[in-house]
Scaffold this motif. Structure first.
Motif, short mmCIF file in Angstrom:
data_model
loop_
_atom_site.label_atom_id
_atom_site.label_comp_id
_atom_site.label_asym_id
_atom_site.label_seq_id
_atom_site.Cartn_x
_atom_site.Cartn_y
_atom_site.Cartn_z
N UNK A 1 -6.80 2.07 -6.85
CA UNK A 1 -6.72 3.45 -6.38
C UNK A 1 -8.00 3.81 -5.63
N UNK A 2 -7.86 4.11 -4.34
CA UNK A 2 -9.01 4.36 -3.46
C UNK A 2 -8.83 5.67 -2.72
N UNK A 3 -9.94 6.30 -2.40
CA UNK A 3 -9.91 7.47 -1.52
C UNK A 3 -10.70 7.16 -0.25
N UNK A 4 -10.23 7.63 0.88
CA UNK A 4 -10.94 7.36 2.14
C UNK A 4 -12.30 8.06 2.17
N UNK A 5 -12.43 9.15 1.44
CA UNK A 5 -13.74 9.77 1.23
C UNK A 5 -14.56 9.91 2.49
N UNK A 6 -15.78 9.35 2.45
CA UNK A 6 -16.70 9.44 3.59
C UNK A 6 -16.71 8.16 4.42
N UNK B 1 0.82 -1.21 0.00
CA UNK B 1 0.00 0.00 0.00
C UNK B 1 0.86 1.26 0.00
N UNK B 2 0.49 2.21 -0.83
CA UNK B 2 1.03 3.56 -0.76
C UNK B 2 -0.07 4.45 -0.18
N UNK B 3 0.21 5.06 0.96
CA UNK B 3 -0.75 5.93 1.63
C UNK B 3 -0.29 7.37 1.45
N UNK B 4 -1.19 8.22 0.94
CA UNK B 4 -0.86 9.62 0.66
C UNK B 4 -1.82 10.53 1.43
N UNK C 1 2.92 -2.46 -7.51
CA UNK C 1 1.66 -2.96 -8.08
C UNK C 1 0.63 -3.18 -6.98
N UNK C 2 0.74 -2.36 -5.92
CA UNK C 2 -0.18 -2.50 -4.79
C UNK C 2 -1.34 -1.54 -4.90
N UNK C 3 -1.82 -1.09 -3.75
CA UNK C 3 -2.99 -0.22 -3.67
C UNK C 3 -2.57 1.17 -3.23
N UNK C 4 -3.09 2.17 -3.91
CA UNK C 4 -2.89 3.57 -3.52
C UNK C 4 -4.12 4.01 -2.73
N UNK C 5 -3.90 4.51 -1.52
CA UNK C 5 -4.99 5.01 -0.68
C UNK C 5 -4.78 6.51 -0.45
#
Length: 330
Positions: free
Chosen positions: A131-136, A71-74, A103-107
């Motif tokens: 590719x995901x956003x924490x959003x709501x 995971x890459x957390x930004x 080749x993991x997940x971007x959060x």
């Protein structure tokens, strides 16, 4: 053991680290940090992890073997004045990682994740499931806990979703669940376990409570994503994700597993919910138009310029150039 590389700064992440260190969580966490003002505080945490938590591998600016990272957390907050700069920085960071085997997940932990998520997909060639956003997600967890408090049960039995963005959202009451039962079914029961008045109160209060508790609930949401990635268990989580059939990205329920988003949960909205969703989409579209008009992010010359600039900045790495060309269809 899950391996995370982190960029940016968020006090919620500090709390996540403190909880992980205290619980001796099995995790690799590599913080790529440039801010010297907070370096001492982070160094103290690293020392604590070495002394107290043999399973928690915490590093600062350690060389990254990207092909091993899950995971890459930004963490990044943006506004209209700095959007172009921050967007370019994100593209460079993610593109470099992909060029070096990631080749993991971007959060994305961002107030504008719904604007940034499609930009990442355009630049990097990653799939939409990655590719995901924490959003709501935090707002959704807050609603679940508020419902659980009203019912006097554990919030683990509650499934609720807040649709939209941090700024514009609504509770998807029609799809709320209590264990196997519909939340709406409780309203018509004679015992009146949950009422329309309860729904109205929660709808009015959840945003304010989410802001007050964001730091506390952040760890719970991130741990749920990590658990889904590390086990055979899958979770329905309300996250921002790209929708191939829609231009807008916004938070809605998705099934998350080892490889990121496994499935978009199909939602049949009530008439009122569809009206609320249309309002969310209108706000997002207005924002997309403002950003595009101001910076020309979809302009072909801008795309080519960014691609060549990024390639040169990474020393003419041909793997990076291939990824850029593929993502821009050059």
């Amino acid at each position: 053991m899950q391996k995370i590389v982190y960029y940016g700064y968020n006090e919620s992440v500090l709390d996540f680290l403190k909880i992980g260190i205290n619980n001796n969580t099995k995790l690799y966490f590599n913080w790529q940090i440039n801010d010297t003002d907070i370096q001492d505080e982070i160094n103290n945490l690293v020392e604590c992890s070495r002394l107290l938590s043999p399973n928690f591998y915490f590093y600062i600016n350690e060389t990254v073997n990207w092909d091993e990272i899950d995971m890459m957390l930004l963490s990044i907050d943006v506004d209209r004045d700095n959007f172009a700069q921050k967007n370019s920085w994100i593209q460079k960071v993610v593109t470099e990682a992909v060029a070096n085997g990631f080749n993991g997940i971007v959060v994305l932990d961002s107030n504008k994740d719904y604007l940034l998520i499609n930009e990442i997909l355009k630049y990097t060639g990653l799939s939409s499931r990655q590719v995901l956003g924490l959003g709501t997600s935090i707002e959704s967890e807050v609603v679940a806990r508020m419902v659980a408090k009203k019912l006097g049960i554990n919030s683990n039995y509650i499934q609720t979703s807040v649709i939209g963005t941090r700024d514009k959202s609504f509770v998807l009451w029609s799809k709320g669940r209590v264990a196997e039962a519909s939340l709406m079914s409780l309203i018509v029961q004679e015992k009146n376990m949950f009422s329309i008045k309860n729904m109205q109160e929660i709808s009015k209060e959840y945003k304010g409570l989410a802001e007050k508790t964001r730091k506390l609930i952040f760890s719970s949401v991130l741990n749920k994503i990590l658990m889904a990635m590390d086990t055979s268990e899958q979770f329905i989580i309300t996250l921002v994700h790209s929708r191939n059939e829609e231009i807008e990205s916004y938070s809605s329920p998705v099934l998350v597993g080892k490889m990121g988003v496994i499935e978009l949960i199909k939602v049949n909205y009530t008439e009122d919910e569809q009206d609320a969703l249309n309002e969310v989409k209108k706000v997002i579209n207005d924002e997309l138009d403002r950003y595009k008009l101001r910076w020309g992010l979809t302009n072909g010359k801008r795309k080519l310029q960014l691609s060549v600039t990024t390639w040169l900045e990474y020393g003419g790495n041909y793997n990076c150039l291939w990824i850029l060309c593929r993502s821009w269809k050059i």
